[in-house]
Design a protein around this motif. Structure first.
Motif, short mmCIF file in Angstrom:
data_model
loop_
_atom_site.label_atom_id
_atom_site.label_comp_id
_atom_site.label_asym_id
_atom_site.label_seq_id
_atom_site.Cartn_x
_atom_site.Cartn_y
_atom_site.Cartn_z
N VAL B 194 0.84 -1.20 0.00
CA VAL B 194 0.00 0.00 0.00
C VAL B 194 0.88 1.26 0.00
O VAL B 194 0.66 2.18 -0.78
N GLU B 195 1.90 1.28 0.87
CA GLU B 195 2.77 2.45 0.95
C GLU B 195 3.42 2.75 -0.39
O GLU B 195 3.48 3.90 -0.82
N GLU B 196 3.89 1.69 -1.03
CA GLU B 196 4.55 1.85 -2.32
C GLU B 196 3.59 2.47 -3.34
O GLU B 196 3.94 3.41 -4.05
N ALA B 197 2.36 1.95 -3.37
CA ALA B 197 1.37 2.43 -4.33
C ALA B 197 1.06 3.90 -4.08
O ALA B 197 1.01 4.71 -5.01
N VAL B 198 0.85 4.28 -2.80
CA VAL B 198 0.49 5.67 -2.48
C VAL B 198 1.66 6.59 -2.78
O VAL B 198 1.49 7.67 -3.35
N LYS B 215 -12.38 -2.91 -6.97
CA LYS B 215 -13.15 -2.65 -5.76
C LYS B 215 -13.31 -1.15 -5.58
O LYS B 215 -14.39 -0.67 -5.27
N GLU B 216 -12.23 -0.45 -5.82
CA GLU B 216 -12.26 0.99 -5.60
C GLU B 216 -11.06 1.63 -6.33
O GLU B 216 -10.01 1.01 -6.46
N THR B 217 -11.27 2.84 -6.80
CA THR B 217 -10.16 3.59 -7.39
C THR B 217 -9.95 4.84 -6.56
O THR B 217 -10.90 5.58 -6.29
N ILE B 218 -8.75 5.05 -6.11
CA ILE B 218 -8.47 6.20 -5.23
C ILE B 218 -7.48 7.14 -5.91
O ILE B 218 -6.41 6.71 -6.36
N ARG B 219 -7.85 8.42 -6.00
CA ARG B 219 -6.95 9.41 -6.57
C ARG B 219 -5.96 9.85 -5.48
O ARG B 219 -6.36 10.12 -4.35
N ILE B 220 -4.69 9.86 -5.82
CA ILE B 220 -3.67 10.27 -4.85
C ILE B 220 -3.24 11.68 -5.23
O ILE B 220 -2.40 11.85 -6.13
N ASP B 221 -3.84 12.70 -4.60
CA ASP B 221 -3.51 14.06 -5.04
C ASP B 221 -2.43 14.69 -4.17
O ASP B 221 -2.51 15.86 -3.81
N ASN B 235 0.13 14.23 6.85
CA ASN B 235 -1.14 13.66 7.29
C ASN B 235 -1.92 13.03 6.15
O ASN B 235 -2.52 11.97 6.31
N ARG B 236 -1.92 13.72 4.99
CA ARG B 236 -2.72 13.23 3.87
C ARG B 236 -2.20 11.88 3.41
O ARG B 236 -2.97 10.98 3.10
N TYR B 237 -0.86 11.73 3.37
CA TYR B 237 -0.25 10.46 2.97
C TYR B 237 -0.67 9.35 3.93
O TYR B 237 -1.12 8.29 3.53
N ARG B 239 -3.22 9.27 5.94
CA ARG B 239 -4.65 8.96 5.87
C ARG B 239 -4.96 8.06 4.66
O ARG B 239 -5.74 7.13 4.76
N LEU B 240 -4.32 8.36 3.52
CA LEU B 240 -4.53 7.54 2.32
C LEU B 240 -4.09 6.10 2.55
O LEU B 240 -4.79 5.16 2.17
N VAL B 241 -2.94 5.94 3.21
CA VAL B 241 -2.44 4.59 3.46
C VAL B 241 -3.41 3.82 4.34
O VAL B 241 -3.76 2.67 4.06
N VAL B 242 -3.88 4.49 5.40
CA VAL B 242 -4.81 3.83 6.31
C VAL B 242 -6.11 3.48 5.59
O VAL B 242 -6.63 2.36 5.71
N GLU B 243 -6.59 4.43 4.79
CA GLU B 243 -7.86 4.23 4.08
C GLU B 243 -7.77 3.03 3.13
O GLU B 243 -8.65 2.18 3.07
N ILE B 244 -6.66 2.97 2.38
CA ILE B 244 -6.51 1.89 1.40
C ILE B 244 -6.25 0.57 2.09
O ILE B 244 -6.75 -0.48 1.68
N GLU B 245 -5.51 0.62 3.20
CA GLU B 245 -5.28 -0.62 3.94
C GLU B 245 -6.59 -1.20 4.44
O GLU B 245 -6.80 -2.42 4.42
#
Lengths: 255, 255
Positions: B194-198, B215-221, B235-237, B239-245
């Motif tokens: 997940v970390e690598e992807a984000v 399942k889901e597509t997440i935009r990493i802005d 924080n945003r990074y 949060r994204l990692v936690v959300e995708i995990e």
């Protein structure tokens, strides 16, 4: 390949020395009449003598010619068929049954037929050598080619290589360790079979010399061709290994 | 642009039953976009990549590049595999030059280009080494250089850093981003980290367990250029990692 340690080399020479010693003992203690089993020194002396004899060298050359011709045909046909079978379903379906049928046949049983069809000269001997050396080469090539990592081929295709070209430049190249193992077995078989064929029916070659000498009770001359083919096999194998190391530089298998 | 339309892949099992490995997947990837495909092992994410590469045909659906359907591999799409898939018989220089020579680039020019690329991936001095003499990270850099050499507009990366240790892995991620920032190729990047992807992507596509579906597509802005030490405390990074995990978390893993 790393240089073998001296003790290992010594260990390898030991059994050979033991057999020679046994041979020497049998003759020196009169356990075998010299007319039937000549002393080893007499054989080796004769061998050195014969190496300067153009007629003997002519026979050796004949044997080598048949050996190489048969082996080369076996390599060419074996590698081609093995590679084809590995690359296409159609080719595999066509090749597999005939290999299954022919591989277990003792090829020496085909020799009379070869003589009738191809004549008494080189062709029948070469055909027998090729027939016997073919199968290990074919099978090793097939095995090696089907176990090549597909991603190696994909990498080449992505770079613009055509499938046909990749079969030769990537699949065959990557399967080389296995192919060469098959060829090495084929080479040993070629040495055996060419000699055998010449023993059975020939008017020249090392095998013929052996049979001729044994029929005329020239026991010293009987052992000379035997040792010659053994030494030839030894040097061919050494040459082959040198080639193999060159070709397989970079392969993990070459260690 | 890559247009993946209703792609699915069914494998025949040995018993003749069919196994749906990849569900119907539709996905558009814009030019210059970095998209990661994330999913549990066995969800068919690599298969999806192989289909885009043209290495494996889809069972249904079509992949189109700028409107042209994919029928096979081509130098417009450069793969990088977890297994590196370097040619073991070629040196570092030989591997990198491969695609250039296949395209008919003159040897002198190909060598100059290859040397520049070897410099780009920080492997100066290793030109004459064989792959087996290199570490995993170095091998993957050679593989990346080999692929970049023939100038694909799309990179297909199949868990490229999956076989590397954690330290090498983060180093390679930084290097990849550096290279990508230069010419912004389209990248399809398969991973299960997940970390690598984000860290790397503009967009992360999460696939379900087998058969894989989106399942889901997440935009990493997150802003670019990205720096690892800044992102890790962002924080945003996090949060994204936690959300995708959480998305990847299946009931079985939660226990």
């Amino acid at each position: 390949m790393t240089q073998r340690a001296a003790p290992e080399l010594l260990l390898g020479i030991l059994p050979i020395a033991l057999i020679l010693a046994l041979w020497q003992a049998l003759t020196s203690f009169d356990m075998a009449p010299p007319a039937l089993l000549p002393p080893p020194m007499a054989v080796f002396r004769r061998l050195v003598e014969q190496l300067g004899n153009p007629i003997f060298l002519q026979h050796t050359f004949t044997t080598l010619l048949r050996l190489f011709a048969g082996f080369a045909i076996a390599c060419l046909v074996g590698v081609t068929l093995g590679l084809m079978a590995s690359s296409s379903r159609v080719a595999e379906s066509a090749i597999r049954p005939i290999v299954r049928v022919l591989a277990p046949v003792p090829k020496i049983a085909l020799y009379p037929a070869f003589i009738l069809i191809l004549g008494f000269d080189h062709a029948s001997k070469i055909a027998l050598v090729a027939a016997d050396a073919l199968f290990p080469i074919l099978l090793a090539t097939y095995q090696g080619a089907v176990s090549v990592e597909p991603k190696l081929v994909w990498s080449a295709l992505a770079a613009g290589t055509t499938r046909r070209k990749a079969l030769l430049t990537v699949v065959l190249r990557a399967a080389l360790p296995s192919v060469l193992t098959g060829c090495r077995i084929g080479l040993v078989i070629s040495c055996i079979v060419v000699f055998l064929a010449e023993m059975i029916s020939s008017t020249d070659g090392l095998g013929h010399l052996l049979v001729y000498a044994s029929r005329s009770f020239e026991t010293v001359d009987m052992y000379v061709p035997l040792i010659t083919i053994s030494l030839l096999g030894l040097s061919l194998n050494a040459g082959f290994n040198a080639l193999r190391r060159r070709l397989l530089a970079g392969y993990p298998e070459a260690e | 642009m890559i247009a993946i339309e209703r792609i699915s892949k069914t494998f025949e099992t040995r018993r003749g039953a069919s196994h749906l490995a990849l569900g119907e997947i539709s996905l558009d990837v814009a030019d210059g976009e970095f998209v990661s495909i994330l999913g549990p092992s066995g969800c068919g994410k690599s298969t999806l990549l192989y289909i885009v590469g043209g290495f494996v045909p889809p069972s249904t659906g079509v992949v189109a590049l700028d409107g042209k359907p994919v029928t096979g591999p081509g130098p417009d799409r450069g793969p990088v595999f977890q297994e590196f898939a370097l040619f073991p018989w070629k040196t570092v220089l030989g591997n990198v030059m491969y695609g250039l020579l296949e395209r008919g680039t003159p040897k002198v020019e190909a060598e100059a280009k290859a040397r520049a690329l070897i410099g780009l991936v920080h492997l100066e001095g290793y030109e004459g080494f064989y792959p087996k003499e290199l570490s995993g990270g170095m091998k993957q850099r050679v593989a990346i250089a080999r692929t970049l050499a023939y100038g694909p507009s799309i990179l297909l990366m199949d868990e490229p850093f999956g076989a590397l240790d954690a330290h090498t892995r983060t180093g390679m991620q930084n290097e990849l981003l550096e290279i990508w920032e230069r010419d912004r190729k389209t990248v399809l990047f398969v991973t299960h980290s997940v970390e690598e992807a984000v860290f790397l992507s503009d967009r992360v596509v999460v696939l379900t367990r087998s058969p894989g579906r989106i399942k889901e597509t997440i935009r990493i802005d997150l802003p670019r250029p990205r720096r690892r030490k800044e992102l890790l405390v962002d924080n945003r990074y996090q949060r994204l990692v936690v959300e995708i995990e959480a998305l990847m978390d299946t009931p079985a893993q939660r226990r």
